[in-house]
Write a protein that holds these residues in place. Structure first.
Motif, PDB file in Angstrom:
ATOM      1  N   ASP A 225       0.829  -1.204   0.000  1.00  0.00           N
ATOM      2  CA  ASP A 225       0.000   0.000   0.000  1.00  0.00           C
ATOM      3  C   ASP A 225       0.863   1.254   0.000  1.00  0.00           C
ATOM      4  O   ASP A 225       0.578   2.225  -0.716  1.00  0.00           O
ATOM      5  N   ASP A 226       1.920   1.263   0.813  1.00  0.00           N
ATOM      6  CA  ASP A 226       2.817   2.420   0.879  1.00  0.00           C
ATOM      7  C   ASP A 226       3.534   2.638  -0.454  1.00  0.00           C
ATOM      8  O   ASP A 226       3.685   3.776  -0.910  1.00  0.00           O
ATOM      9  N   ILE A 227       3.968   1.552  -1.080  1.00  0.00           N
ATOM     10  CA  ILE A 227       4.652   1.658  -2.371  1.00  0.00           C
ATOM     11  C   ILE A 227       3.702   2.231  -3.419  1.00  0.00           C
ATOM     12  O   ILE A 227       4.074   3.127  -4.185  1.00  0.00           O
ATOM     13  N   GLU A 228       2.466   1.754  -3.434  1.00  0.00           N
ATOM     14  CA  GLU A 228       1.480   2.274  -4.381  1.00  0.00           C
ATOM     15  C   GLU A 228       1.204   3.754  -4.139  1.00  0.00           C
ATOM     16  O   GLU A 228       1.097   4.534  -5.086  1.00  0.00           O
ATOM     17  N   THR A 229       1.107   4.135  -2.869  1.00  0.00           N
ATOM     18  CA  THR A 229       0.873   5.546  -2.544  1.00  0.00           C
ATOM     19  C   THR A 229       2.042   6.402  -3.023  1.00  0.00           C
ATOM     20  O   THR A 229       1.832   7.478  -3.613  1.00  0.00           O
ATOM     21  N   LEU A 230       3.257   5.943  -2.784  1.00  0.00           N
ATOM     22  CA  LEU A 230       4.425   6.701  -3.225  1.00  0.00           C
ATOM     23  C   LEU A 230       4.465   6.816  -4.752  1.00  0.00           C
ATOM     24  O   LEU A 230       4.835   7.869  -5.287  1.00  0.00           O
ATOM     25  N   ARG A 231       4.060   5.777  -5.440  1.00  0.00           N
ATOM     26  CA  ARG A 231       3.999   5.846  -6.910  1.00  0.00           C
ATOM     27  C   ARG A 231       2.954   6.852  -7.360  1.00  0.00           C
ATOM     28  O   ARG A 231       3.187   7.632  -8.282  1.00  0.00           O
ATOM     29  N   GLU A 232       1.796   6.844  -6.711  1.00  0.00           N
ATOM     30  CA  GLU A 232       0.740   7.793  -7.061  1.00  0.00           C
ATOM     31  C   GLU A 232       1.185   9.226  -6.821  1.00  0.00           C
ATOM     32  O   GLU A 232       0.776  10.147  -7.543  1.00  0.00           O
ATOM     33  N   LEU A 233       2.005   9.422  -5.814  1.00  0.00           N
ATOM     34  CA  LEU A 233       2.515  10.760  -5.492  1.00  0.00           C
ATOM     35  C   LEU A 233       3.704  11.149  -6.366  1.00  0.00           C
ATOM     36  O   LEU A 233       4.224  12.261  -6.255  1.00  0.00           O
TER      37      LEU A 233
END
Length: 88
Positions: free
Chosen positions: A76-84
């Motif tokens: 989830d954190d990796i996906e959030t960082l990618r989205e950002l």
């Protein structure tokens, strides 16, 4: 946080009085306990406590409750960082 803890929990006022806590304090304690028992996620517990993520993490530290962090949380954190845009 619910507007009225007594309505949310349907607990008698005498029970709240016996704890000598405010509604907010009682909700925070409930949220910390349920999180420690792995019954609520960090986000849900934080919301129940009516605290920001930072404040809730501080309370976890004060109570020496370890944060739950697993492979799903990492993803989830990796996906959030990618989205950002902070990860390719």
């Amino acid at each position: 946080m619910p507007e009225n803890l007594l309505g949310f929990l349907q607990a008698p006022k005498t029970a709240l009085d016996a704890t000598q806590m405010t509604e907010h304090e009682l909700l925070r304690e409930l949220a910390l306990t349920l999180y420690a028992q792995n019954r609520l996620s960090l986000g849900m517990a934080r919301e129940l406590a009516g605290l920001s993520l930072w404040e809730f993490r501080q309370w976890l530290g004060l109570r020496r409750i370890e944060a739950h962090y697993d492979a799903n949380d990492l993803q989830d954190d990796i996906e959030t960082l990618r989205e950002l845009g902070r990860l390719p």
